[in-house]
Design a protein around this motif. Structure first.
Motif, short mmCIF file in Angstrom:
data_model
loop_
_atom_site.label_atom_id
_atom_site.label_comp_id
_atom_site.label_asym_id
_atom_site.label_seq_id
_atom_site.Cartn_x
_atom_site.Cartn_y
_atom_site.Cartn_z
N GLY A 5 -5.08 9.46 -2.92
CA GLY A 5 -4.59 9.88 -1.61
C GLY A 5 -4.29 8.73 -0.68
O GLY A 5 -4.63 8.78 0.50
N THR A 6 -3.65 7.69 -1.18
CA THR A 6 -3.36 6.50 -0.37
C THR A 6 -2.05 6.69 0.40
O THR A 6 -1.17 7.44 -0.01
N ALA A 7 -1.93 5.97 1.51
CA ALA A 7 -0.75 6.09 2.38
C ALA A 7 0.06 4.80 2.35
O ALA A 7 -0.35 3.80 1.75
N ILE A 8 1.20 4.81 3.02
CA ILE A 8 2.09 3.64 3.07
C ILE A 8 2.06 2.99 4.45
O ILE A 8 1.78 1.80 4.57
N ASN A 9 2.35 3.75 5.48
CA ASN A 9 2.46 3.21 6.82
C ASN A 9 1.45 3.90 7.75
O ASN A 9 1.36 5.13 7.78
N TRP A 10 0.69 3.11 8.52
CA TRP A 10 -0.38 3.65 9.36
C TRP A 10 0.16 4.65 10.39
O TRP A 10 -0.37 5.75 10.55
N LEU A 11 1.20 4.27 11.10
CA LEU A 11 1.71 5.13 12.17
C LEU A 11 2.35 6.40 11.64
O LEU A 11 2.12 7.50 12.18
N SER A 12 3.15 6.28 10.58
CA SER A 12 3.78 7.49 10.04
C SER A 12 2.74 8.40 9.41
O SER A 12 2.86 9.63 9.47
N GLN A 13 1.71 7.81 8.83
CA GLN A 13 0.63 8.62 8.26
C GLN A 13 -0.09 9.38 9.36
O GLN A 13 -0.43 10.56 9.22
N GLY A 14 -0.32 8.71 10.50
CA GLY A 14 -0.99 9.37 11.61
C GLY A 14 -0.20 10.54 12.15
O GLY A 14 -0.76 11.60 12.47
N GLN A 43 -7.55 5.05 3.18
CA GLN A 43 -7.28 3.79 3.85
C GLN A 43 -7.29 2.61 2.88
O GLN A 43 -6.67 1.57 3.15
N ALA A 44 -7.94 2.77 1.75
CA ALA A 44 -7.95 1.71 0.73
C ALA A 44 -6.54 1.40 0.23
O ALA A 44 -6.32 0.36 -0.41
N GLY A 45 -5.59 2.29 0.52
CA GLY A 45 -4.21 2.03 0.11
C GLY A 45 -3.63 0.79 0.75
O GLY A 45 -2.66 0.21 0.23
N TRP A 46 -4.21 0.34 1.87
CA TRP A 46 -3.77 -0.91 2.50
C TRP A 46 -4.62 -2.09 2.07
O TRP A 46 -4.37 -3.22 2.49
N VAL A 47 -5.61 -1.82 1.22
CA VAL A 47 -6.52 -2.86 0.75
C VAL A 47 -6.25 -3.21 -0.71
O VAL A 47 -6.16 -4.39 -1.09
N LEU A 48 -6.11 -2.19 -1.55
CA LEU A 48 -5.94 -2.40 -2.99
C LEU A 48 -4.81 -3.37 -3.34
O LEU A 48 -5.03 -4.31 -4.11
N PRO A 49 -3.59 -3.17 -2.83
CA PRO A 49 -2.50 -4.06 -3.25
C PRO A 49 -2.70 -5.50 -2.80
O PRO A 49 -2.25 -6.42 -3.49
N LYS A 50 -3.40 -5.72 -1.69
CA LYS A 50 -3.69 -7.09 -1.25
C LYS A 50 -4.58 -7.79 -2.27
O LYS A 50 -4.37 -8.95 -2.61
N VAL A 51 -5.59 -7.07 -2.76
CA VAL A 51 -6.52 -7.64 -3.74
C VAL A 51 -5.79 -7.92 -5.05
O VAL A 51 -5.92 -9.01 -5.63
N VAL A 52 -5.04 -6.95 -5.53
CA VAL A 52 -4.32 -7.11 -6.80
C VAL A 52 -3.33 -8.26 -6.74
O VAL A 52 -3.23 -9.06 -7.68
N ALA A 53 -2.61 -8.39 -5.63
CA ALA A 53 -1.60 -9.44 -5.50
C ALA A 53 -2.21 -10.84 -5.54
O ALA A 53 -1.56 -11.80 -5.97
N GLU A 54 -3.46 -10.96 -5.10
CA GLU A 54 -4.10 -12.27 -4.99
C GLU A 54 -4.94 -12.65 -6.20
O GLU A 54 -5.43 -13.78 -6.29
N ARG A 55 -5.14 -11.72 -7.15
CA ARG A 55 -6.04 -11.99 -8.27
C ARG A 55 -5.35 -11.69 -9.60
O ARG A 55 -4.42 -10.89 -9.67
N ASP A 56 -5.88 -12.31 -10.66
CA ASP A 56 -5.35 -12.04 -11.99
C ASP A 56 -6.41 -11.41 -12.89
O ASP A 56 -6.25 -11.37 -14.12
N ASP A 57 -7.51 -10.93 -12.29
CA ASP A 57 -8.59 -10.35 -13.09
C ASP A 57 -8.79 -8.86 -12.82
O ASP A 57 -9.81 -8.29 -13.19
#
Length: 331
Positions: free
Chosen positions: A171-180, A149-163
């Protein structure tokens, strides 16, 4: 009254049992003796706090920090010590590791089921900010490690920070519904379900999707569901809040940072469509991406320990490093 003589055979059996017990204790001690030092921490976040652990190399010399971002479920900082091999691998590479129990778990305040993926990303950002303020925490380089589930968290953090200097995505996913849906069908295949069972399960899943799409209440869900273990009210609210998430746009924004991304994929992953994830990641990250495939299930564990509770228990007790598939930690 005469004392009964103890036979040599009985003595031999007792001796063998005692020897095996000593060997078992020795193996357990050695198997659970990790090459790191660990200390409890409390991280103030908003009005509450997160309880966690900071793991460092034994020599105390760390060149950076790995920040652990959990997947789904009520996860502790080191659930059943299963993260210890990951902590050890980071320590051997010269990195400290920071991990915390989700809100409402252990000594962490709040309720993780009240969170959106944005809330989770904000939590990670707050932890990184805290770490950077601590003189004893090595933040010269910061790596985000995230599973499922961190696959929907990691890119948000990276996009907002430069550190953030690198990401390890497990094992990260792309879309919640298709993953389900992928997970549903993969589990049915694994269990040898009949065509009729697959059809019924898909119909039930479609019915739940329709409820989510129109914002149905928990009571409506309970009327419709045929699940043996229905979701709790909090779980239903969590799914309703997050079921539309898709990582594509956030991955595109994160790609602008041009940092190394390491995607770890299990060939026997029944939770996530690793082909879909790898395809999207390659499109987004290009040469910044490294992908490795392992003979592993979703958690990067060996299939045999995932399929057998007995084998998993024995390995977990005596040599937990062996729970993970060959090459996972070294890679």
């Amino acid at each position: 009254m005469k004392k009964k003589k103890v036979s040599r055979r009985a003595l031999t059996i007792v001796s063998m049992i005692a020897a095996l017990a000593l060997v078992s204790v020795g193996v357990t001690v050695v198997g659970n003796d990790y090459r790191f030092v660990q200390a409890p921490i409390q991280i103030p976040v908003g009005p509450g706090q997160l309880e966690g652990v900071l793991t460092t190399p034994r020599d105390g010399d760390a060149r950076g920090l790995v920040v652990m971002v959990h997947g789904d479920a009520a996860v502790q900082a080191n659930p059943d010590e299963l993260y210890s091999p990951w902590f050890e691998g980071a320590a051997d590479a010269g990195f400290a590791t920071l991990s915390w129990s989700k809100p409402g778990i252990g000594g962490s305040t709040g309720n993780w089921l009240d969170q959106s993926m944005v809330d989770r990303a904000n939590e990670v950002a707050a932890v990184v900010d805290w770490a950077r303020r601590q003189p004893g925490v090595p933040t010269e380089k910061i790596v985000l490690w995230g599973a499922s589930q961190a696959g929907w968290v990691l890119p948000k953090v990276v996009a907002e920070r430069d550190d953030i200097d690198a990401v390890v995505a497990v094992g990260t996913a792309i879309n919640w519904l298709s993953q389900g849906r992928y997970n549903l069908l993969a589990e049915l295949d694994h269990d040898g379900a009949t065509g009729a069972e697959r059809k019924q399960a898909s119909a039930d899943s479609d019915a739940i999707r329709k409820l989510l799409e129109r914002g149905a209440s928990y009571e409506e869900y309970r009327i419709v569901t045929t699940e043996e273990s229905p979701m709790t009210p909090d779980r239903w609210a969590f799914v309703a809040r997050n079921h539309n998430v898709d990582a594509t746009a956030d991955l595109r924004d994160a790609a602008v940072r041009n940092i190394p991304i390491f995607l770890m994929a299990g060939e026997y992953d029944r939770n996530v469509d690793i082909i879909e994830t790898e395809t999207v990641y390659r499109e987004m990250f290009g040469t910044d991406l490294t992908v490795e495939h392992f003979d592993a299930v979703h958690s990067m564990a060996r299939p045999v320990v995932d399929d057998s509770d007995f084998v998993g228990l024995i390995v977990g007790v005596f040599w937990p490093r062996a729970l993970l598939a060959p090459g996972v930690i070294d890679t």
